[in-house]
Design an enzyme around this catalytic site. Structure first.
Site, PDB file in Angstrom:
ATOM      1  N   PRO A   1       1.627  11.658  -6.560  1.00  0.00           N
ATOM      2  CA  PRO A   1       1.503  12.213  -7.912  1.00  0.00           C
ATOM      3  C   PRO A   1       0.265  11.725  -8.662  1.00  0.00           C
ATOM      4  O   PRO A   1      -0.308  12.454  -9.453  1.00  0.00           O
ATOM      5  CB  PRO A   1       2.796  11.751  -8.605  1.00  0.00           C
ATOM      6  CG  PRO A   1       3.303  10.605  -7.789  1.00  0.00           C
ATOM      7  CD  PRO A   1       2.870  10.880  -6.388  1.00  0.00           C
TER       8      PRO A   1
ATOM      9  N   ASP B   1       0.869  -1.183   0.000  1.00  0.00           N
ATOM     10  CA  ASP B   1       0.000   0.000   0.000  1.00  0.00           C
ATOM     11  C   ASP B   1       0.905   1.233   0.000  1.00  0.00           C
ATOM     12  O   ASP B   1       2.113   1.118   0.225  1.00  0.00           O
ATOM     13  CB  ASP B   1      -0.930  -0.016   1.220  1.00  0.00           C
ATOM     14  CG  ASP B   1      -2.224   0.760   0.960  1.00  0.00           C
ATOM     15  OD1 ASP B   1      -2.352   1.390  -0.114  1.00  0.00           O
ATOM     16  OD2 ASP B   1      -3.120   0.726   1.823  1.00  0.00           O
ATOM     17  N   GLU B   2       0.301   2.402  -0.256  1.00  0.00           N
ATOM     18  CA  GLU B   2       1.162   3.581  -0.334  1.00  0.00           C
ATOM     19  C   GLU B   2       1.497   4.152   1.041  1.00  0.00           C
ATOM     20  O   GLU B   2       2.599   4.590   1.278  1.00  0.00           O
ATOM     21  CB  GLU B   2       0.562   4.640  -1.289  1.00  0.00           C
ATOM     22  CG  GLU B   2      -0.414   5.637  -0.702  1.00  0.00           C
ATOM     23  CD  GLU B   2      -1.836   5.114  -0.563  1.00  0.00           C
ATOM     24  OE1 GLU B   2      -2.036   3.983  -0.095  1.00  0.00           O
ATOM     25  OE2 GLU B   2      -2.761   5.879  -0.904  1.00  0.00           O
TER      26      GLU B   2
ATOM     27  N   ASP C   1       0.746   3.995   5.492  1.00  0.00           N
ATOM     28  CA  ASP C   1       0.184   3.452   6.727  1.00  0.00           C
ATOM     29  C   ASP C   1      -0.102   4.650   7.628  1.00  0.00           C
ATOM     30  O   ASP C   1       0.815   5.227   8.209  1.00  0.00           O
ATOM     31  CB  ASP C   1       1.226   2.501   7.358  1.00  0.00           C
ATOM     32  CG  ASP C   1       0.768   1.925   8.689  1.00  0.00           C
ATOM     33  OD1 ASP C   1      -0.313   2.305   9.188  1.00  0.00           O
ATOM     34  OD2 ASP C   1       1.518   1.092   9.237  1.00  0.00           O
ATOM     35  N   ASP C   2      -1.367   5.022   7.689  1.00  0.00           N
ATOM     36  CA  ASP C   2      -1.762   6.193   8.477  1.00  0.00           C
ATOM     37  C   ASP C   2      -2.301   5.736   9.835  1.00  0.00           C
ATOM     38  O   ASP C   2      -1.549   5.610  10.798  1.00  0.00           O
ATOM     39  CB  ASP C   2      -2.800   6.987   7.654  1.00  0.00           C
ATOM     40  CG  ASP C   2      -3.269   8.242   8.349  1.00  0.00           C
ATOM     41  OD1 ASP C   2      -2.584   8.703   9.284  1.00  0.00           O
ATOM     42  OD2 ASP C   2      -4.328   8.792   7.972  1.00  0.00           O
TER      43      ASP C   2
ATOM     44  N   ARG D   1      -3.570   2.787  10.233  1.00  0.00           N
ATOM     45  CA  ARG D   1      -3.343   1.332  10.139  1.00  0.00           C
ATOM     46  C   ARG D   1      -4.648   0.532  10.046  1.00  0.00           C
ATOM     47  O   ARG D   1      -4.632  -0.704  10.032  1.00  0.00           O
ATOM     48  CB  ARG D   1      -2.482   0.851  11.326  1.00  0.00           C
ATOM     49  CG  ARG D   1      -1.765  -0.441  11.081  1.00  0.00           C
ATOM     50  CD  ARG D   1      -0.648  -0.694  12.046  1.00  0.00           C
ATOM     51  NE  ARG D   1       0.599  -0.081  11.591  1.00  0.00           N
ATOM     52  CZ  ARG D   1       1.748  -0.144  12.236  1.00  0.00           C
ATOM     53  NH1 ARG D   1       1.828  -0.790  13.386  1.00  0.00           N
ATOM     54  NH2 ARG D   1       2.825   0.439  11.746  1.00  0.00           N
TER      55      ARG D   1
ATOM     56  N   TRP E   1       0.143  15.305   5.693  1.00  0.00           N
ATOM     57  CA  TRP E   1      -0.671  14.748   4.600  1.00  0.00           C
ATOM     58  C   TRP E   1       0.216  14.636   3.368  1.00  0.00           C
ATOM     59  O   TRP E   1       0.771  15.644   2.909  1.00  0.00           O
ATOM     60  CB  TRP E   1      -1.901  15.599   4.295  1.00  0.00           C
ATOM     61  CG  TRP E   1      -2.781  14.898   3.278  1.00  0.00           C
ATOM     62  CD1 TRP E   1      -2.859  15.160   1.949  1.00  0.00           C
ATOM     63  CD2 TRP E   1      -3.661  13.799   3.522  1.00  0.00           C
ATOM     64  NE1 TRP E   1      -3.739  14.284   1.344  1.00  0.00           N
ATOM     65  CE2 TRP E   1      -4.247  13.430   2.285  1.00  0.00           C
ATOM     66  CE3 TRP E   1      -4.006  13.075   4.667  1.00  0.00           C
ATOM     67  CZ2 TRP E   1      -5.167  12.390   2.172  1.00  0.00           C
ATOM     68  CZ3 TRP E   1      -4.925  12.025   4.529  1.00  0.00           C
ATOM     69  CH2 TRP E   1      -5.487  11.707   3.292  1.00  0.00           C
ATOM     70  N   ILE E   2       0.367  13.420   2.884  1.00  0.00           N
ATOM     71  CA  ILE E   2       1.262  13.199   1.747  1.00  0.00           C
ATOM     72  C   ILE E   2       0.458  13.276   0.455  1.00  0.00           C
ATOM     73  O   ILE E   2      -0.548  12.569   0.304  1.00  0.00           O
ATOM     74  CB  ILE E   2       1.966  11.827   1.878  1.00  0.00           C
ATOM     75  CG1 ILE E   2       2.687  11.743   3.238  1.00  0.00           C
ATOM     76  CG2 ILE E   2       2.946  11.609   0.736  1.00  0.00           C
ATOM     77  CD1 ILE E   2       2.969  10.341   3.709  1.00  0.00           C
TER      78      ILE E   2
HETATM   79  P1  5GP Z   1      -5.221   4.056   7.104  1.00  0.00           P
HETATM   80  O1  5GP Z   1      -5.706   5.187   7.978  1.00  0.00           O
HETATM   81  O2  5GP Z   1      -6.184   2.930   7.086  1.00  0.00           O
HETATM   82  O3  5GP Z   1      -3.817   3.626   7.473  1.00  0.00           O
HETATM   83  O4  5GP Z   1      -5.125   4.634   5.640  1.00  0.00           O
HETATM   84  C1  5GP Z   1      -6.232   4.547   4.783  1.00  0.00           C
HETATM   85  C2  5GP Z   1      -6.022   5.198   3.477  1.00  0.00           C
HETATM   86  O5  5GP Z   1      -6.152   6.608   3.658  1.00  0.00           O
HETATM   87  C3  5GP Z   1      -4.688   5.021   2.789  1.00  0.00           C
HETATM   88  O6  5GP Z   1      -4.570   3.816   2.073  1.00  0.00           O
HETATM   89  C4  5GP Z   1      -4.718   6.215   1.853  1.00  0.00           C
HETATM   90  O7  5GP Z   1      -5.471   5.937   0.706  1.00  0.00           O
HETATM   91  C5  5GP Z   1      -5.431   7.266   2.694  1.00  0.00           C
HETATM   92  N1  5GP Z   1      -4.432   8.133   3.333  1.00  0.00           N
HETATM   93  C6  5GP Z   1      -4.063   8.152   4.630  1.00  0.00           C
HETATM   94  N2  5GP Z   1      -3.114   9.079   4.836  1.00  0.00           N
HETATM   95  C7  5GP Z   1      -2.854   9.636   3.629  1.00  0.00           C
HETATM   96  C8  5GP Z   1      -1.956  10.654   3.174  1.00  0.00           C
HETATM   97  O8  5GP Z   1      -1.165  11.251   3.912  1.00  0.00           O
HETATM   98  N3  5GP Z   1      -2.001  10.965   1.864  1.00  0.00           N
HETATM   99  C9  5GP Z   1      -2.865  10.350   1.000  1.00  0.00           C
HETATM  100  N4  5GP Z   1      -2.831  10.739  -0.259  1.00  0.00           N
HETATM  101  N5  5GP Z   1      -3.717   9.379   1.381  1.00  0.00           N
HETATM  102  C10 5GP Z   1      -3.699   9.031   2.673  1.00  0.00           C
END
Ligand code: 5GP
Length: 206
Positions: free
Chosen positions: A183, A109-110, A112-113, A115, A179-180
């Site tokens: 592209p 995945d891109e 892990d926020d 999780r 917040w990332i």
């Molecule tokens: P989680 O909170 O479950 O780890 O992340 C869920 C989803 O939220 C990620 O797969 C991503 O699509 C989106 N997300 C969370 N943080 C970011 C971020 O900093 N940038 C972007 N572009 N998406 C994010």
């Protein structure tokens, strides 16, 4: 307001390249499961770097998960969702599923926020593969590991199995809770790249 950090295609490519060596050594993946949409492009780039000179390409399976926004109408960077929704899953009706059993599987995945998404993916994949193994009378162990481009250093809502946290998890970069901006989300890629270059000039790296 959350700080935004811009990442270019070039950055993503290089993060995959530098991580591939470690992934090859530690996880020896035989199959990739990309979590869509953010995991698709990193998974594809990574595959090129995981290919051994005499080996075959590792195949990529896709699952689509989305965090359901049940908190209101805010921007995603303001209000992450809490409930995972399956948009696409593995096809257990096909023979392809047999090829997953007993393999080293790398989940990509891109980011892990909180999780939440990764916890859901691992939990459900482990459960489903186990069920299929029993059904098919297969006893080999299926191993899951995880690769993300970025891991945010913060309190996580989701939990991962201990063995994965200890030796089956790799983040190319650990970041602050920013917040990332990737592209592939950009509607104006030249502007996106300009902002990324400007941030680099100002010493903001990710
Ligand atoms: P989680 O909170 O479950 O780890 O992340 C869920 C989803 O939220 C990620 O797969 C991503 O699509 C989106 N997300 C969370 N943080 C970011 C971020 O900093 N940038 C972007 N572009 N998406 C994010």
């Amino acid at each position: 307001m959350v700080q935004k950090v811009y990442v270019t295609y070039n950055d993503v490519h290089k993060l995959c390249q530098e991580s591939a060596e470690k992934i090859l050594k530690d996880f020896k993946p035989e199959l990739i499961i990309a979590i869509g949409g953010g995991g698709y492009i990193p998974a594809r780039i990574l595959r090129s770097f995981l290919k051994q000179p005499s080996g075959k390409n590792i195949s990529i399976q896709a699952i689509g998960l989305s965090l359901y926004e049940n908190l209101g109408t805010g921007e995603p960077e303001e209000e992450p969702g809490t409930e995972v929704v399956r948009l696409q899953w593995l096809d257990f009706s096909s023979e392809a599923i047999e090829h997953l059993i007993g393999k080293n599987i790398l989940i990509v995945d891109e980011v892990d926020d909180t999780r939440t998404t990764l916890q859901y993916a691992v939990q459900e994949l482990q459960k489903d593969v186990k069920e299929q193994s029993v059904k098919l009378g297969r006893s080999e162990k299926t191993n899951f590991s995880i690769f993300v481009l970025h891991n945010k250093d913060k309190e996580k809502r989701g939990k991962l199995p201990e063995d994965i946290v200890e030796s089956g998890y790799l983040a190319a970069r650990t970041t602050k809770d920013v917040w990332i901006c990737y592209p592939w989300e950009a509607t104006d890629i030249d502007e996106h790249d300009r902002r990324a270059a400007e941030q680099k000039e100002n010493g903001i790296k990710i």
